[in-house]
Write an enzyme that holds these catalytic residues in place. Structure first.
Site, PDB file in Angstrom:
ATOM      1  N   ASP A   1       0.825  -1.215   0.000  1.00  0.00           N
ATOM      2  CA  ASP A   1       0.000   0.000   0.000  1.00  0.00           C
ATOM      3  C   ASP A   1       0.857   1.262   0.000  1.00  0.00           C
ATOM      4  OD1 ASP A   1      -2.373  -1.287  -0.088  1.00  0.00           O
ATOM      5  OD2 ASP A   1      -3.083  -0.714   1.900  1.00  0.00           O
TER       6      ASP A   1
ATOM      7  N   ASP B   1     -10.168  26.071 -40.233  1.00  0.00           N
ATOM      8  CA  ASP B   1      -9.631  24.854 -39.614  1.00  0.00           C
ATOM      9  C   ASP B   1     -10.647  24.234 -38.670  1.00  0.00           C
ATOM     10  OD1 ASP B   1      -7.179  24.857 -40.851  1.00  0.00           O
ATOM     11  OD2 ASP B   1      -6.255  26.177 -39.380  1.00  0.00           O
TER      12      ASP B   1
ATOM     13  N   GLY C   1      -9.053  15.885 -42.675  1.00  0.00           N
ATOM     14  CA  GLY C   1      -9.624  15.396 -43.928  1.00  0.00           C
ATOM     15  C   GLY C   1      -8.622  14.843 -44.910  1.00  0.00           C
ATOM     16  N   MET C   2      -7.611  15.632 -45.287  1.00  0.00           N
ATOM     17  CA  MET C   2      -6.632  15.199 -46.284  1.00  0.00           C
ATOM     18  C   MET C   2      -5.837  14.003 -45.767  1.00  0.00           C
ATOM     19  SD  MET C   2      -5.536  15.409 -49.230  1.00  0.00           S
ATOM     20  CE  MET C   2      -6.357  16.856 -49.832  1.00  0.00           C
TER      21      MET C   2
END
Length: 508
Positions: A36, A294, A429-430
């Protein structure tokens, strides 16, 4: 009690130790078995501490079980008092000491007779409280102890500071970006011409706690730690508190307006609207970014948010309100405060999940197939398995989220950090198209979108090839629908015919 592969909030004694080791010159003694006592190593590594963590384990071993613990615990308290000369020693119970049903309060009374400093038992029920609840309770307990002591001695200075001032409550060791948030909050208060009276517990001295009532108000940036203390100070010393987390442009402005609302009746004459407009429009980049092309590329993209109440609620609002991102699920592991969370996020997301079961969260992510996840270290692991990007926004966290560079999540600089995190978490996206055309650097076969169990169905070569032709963003959904169709009809192997039949059955 349950066996867990992953715990979002640790056991109660970790919360108590976080509070005790945040204060200056406070030592914690943990009555626990070997195993512990990992807190020392964890804190030294994650916080990159140069000083030793002020925690000592009073080990429960066979001799203790045979003879009782009092002698050993009292000796450890007195020895540490003599060696370290701390202002306060906190005795921390654990589940083991609870099972043994030992009277730790009696040990503390006995140790007080020989110790020079103060000795206090952290009064937390180990089976009812988790790490966050225990941290909140321990902080309240220490502050109440010292304010009661100062009241008995007549040392409390209740006269307010000449200028508006604040106590910032809840900045702790091992908190999510707490050290950076602390700097940013100090900067924000300076910009508002508000003095910082005390910051507790991080780097605070217990001797200075008697000065807490001098502040005009208390600021509680994190709902999990500090709220109990703020409510106590309000009831005992009529000190108002602000518990709006200044995370994101909208909530930071709301927090500042609330501060104005609190200090003006006390004699200040401030109007922060010009400051808010200047910061929002010209200083913070986040508001400008949210209107840029963007950010518009992210509009409507699906995200899952999961974490503690403070960060998950704030992040859900930022994504939905400020960035136009579709939050399909918002969740928290703080089950004890579920009503507040639902109230905060229900209008900004499709689904609310209150759970501390990492499997349930993983399955929900696999089912929803978001474009990005914002969660804890565990959701980061889930994201890696499902090939979904993840931004870490809440504890529990690993060492990469204790950055050496300046990365606050609160205030106006925090809005910039969050905007970066969000934008960089999505596959753009690209990049998506290029990965689809060229296959990236990876030649993996079909990604299995499941967490609890791998697919038990066999896909033949033609069906697998056909599945590979399907665009990545719907491939997982097609695979899952086809497998569901096959299971319902007890089909063991998926062929092209099964795929087409499944497609017809869902009306695609």
């Amino acid at each position: 009690m349950k066996l867990a592969y992953w715990m979002y909030a640790g056991p109660a004694h970790i919360g108590t130790l976080r509070i005790a080791s945040s204060f200056k010159n406070v030592h914690a003694i943990m009555h626990a078995p070997l195993g512990d006592d990992y807190f020392n190593v964890m804190r030294s590594m994650l916080e990159r501490e140069r000083n030793f963590t002020p925690v000592t384990a009073s080990i429960v071993d066979r001799n203790v079980l045979a003879r009782g613990s009092q002698e050993k615990v009292v000796d450890n308290i007195v020895r540490k008092d003599r060696e370290e000369s701390p202002d306060l020693i906190v005795l921390t119970p654990t589940c083991t000491s609870s099972i043994l049903q030992e009277d730790l309060q009696n040990f503390v009374e006995r140790a007080r007779q020989d110790a020079e400093g103060d000795v206090l038992l952290a009064d937390v029920n180990h089976y009812r409280y988790n790490e966050l609840q225990a941290a909140d309770k321990t902080l309240y307990q220490i502050i109440k102890y010292y304010l009661d002591k100062a009241q008995r001695k007549g040392e409390i200075i209740s006269e307010k500071t000449p200028k508006p001032s604040v106590n910032i409550i809840g900045i702790t060791t091992l908190g999510f970006h707490n050290q950076h948030d602390r700097t940013e909050l100090k900067r924000l208060m300076a910009d508002l011409d508000i003095e910082v009276n005390e910051i507790i517990p991080e780097a605070a001295s217990v001797d200075n706690l008697k000065n807490l009532p001098r502040a005009w108000f208390n600021l509680v940036p994190y709902r999990e730690v500090g709220l109990m203390t703020a409510k106590y100070l309000e009831s005992e010393f009529a000190m108002p508190y602000v518990d709006i987390t200044p995370m994101g442009v909208v909530e930071t402005a709301r927090c500042i307006r609330k501060i104005q609302e609190v200090i003006n009746p006390q004699g200040a004459a401030v109007d922060y609207e010009d400051f808010i407009n200047e910061q929002t429009l010209h200083i913070s980049q986040a508001a400008w970014f949210s209107r840029s092309i963007d950010c518009q590329n992210l509009t409507g993209k699906k995200a899952v948010v999961f974490g503690d109440n403070t960060h998950a609620a704030a992040m859900t609002k930022i994504l939905a309100r400020e960035m136009g991102i579709h939050v399909v699920l918002a969740g928290t592991y703080c089950k004890y405060d579920a009503d507040w969370f639902r109230e905060q996020v229900s209008e900004y997301c499709d689904e609310v999940l209150i759970s501390d079961d990492n499997g349930a969260i993983g399955d929900a992510i696999a089912r929803l197939e978001p474009a990005a996840i914002f969660g804890t270290q565990m959701e980061r692991h889930v994201g890696k398995r499902l090939d979904i990007p993840c931004g870490v926004i809440a504890a529990p966290i690993h060492i990469q989220n204790f950055p050496l560079g300046y990365k606050p999540f609160l205030g106006y600089e925090g809005t910039n950090q969050i905007a970066d995190l969000v934008y960089n978490s999505f596959t753009l996206g690209m990049e998506d198209h290029l990965l689809e055309i060229f296959g990236g650097h990876d030649t993996k076969e079909v990604i299995t979108k499941g967490i609890s169990a791998d697919s038990d169905l066999n896909w033949n070569k033609e069906a697998t090839a056909e599945l590979q032709k399907i665009p990545g963003f719907v491939r997982g959904k097609v695979k899952r629908n086809t497998e569901k169709f096959a299971r319902e009809r007890s089909i063991g192997e998926i062929t092209l015919e099964v795929m087409y039949a499944a497609k017809e059955s869902v009306g695609a």
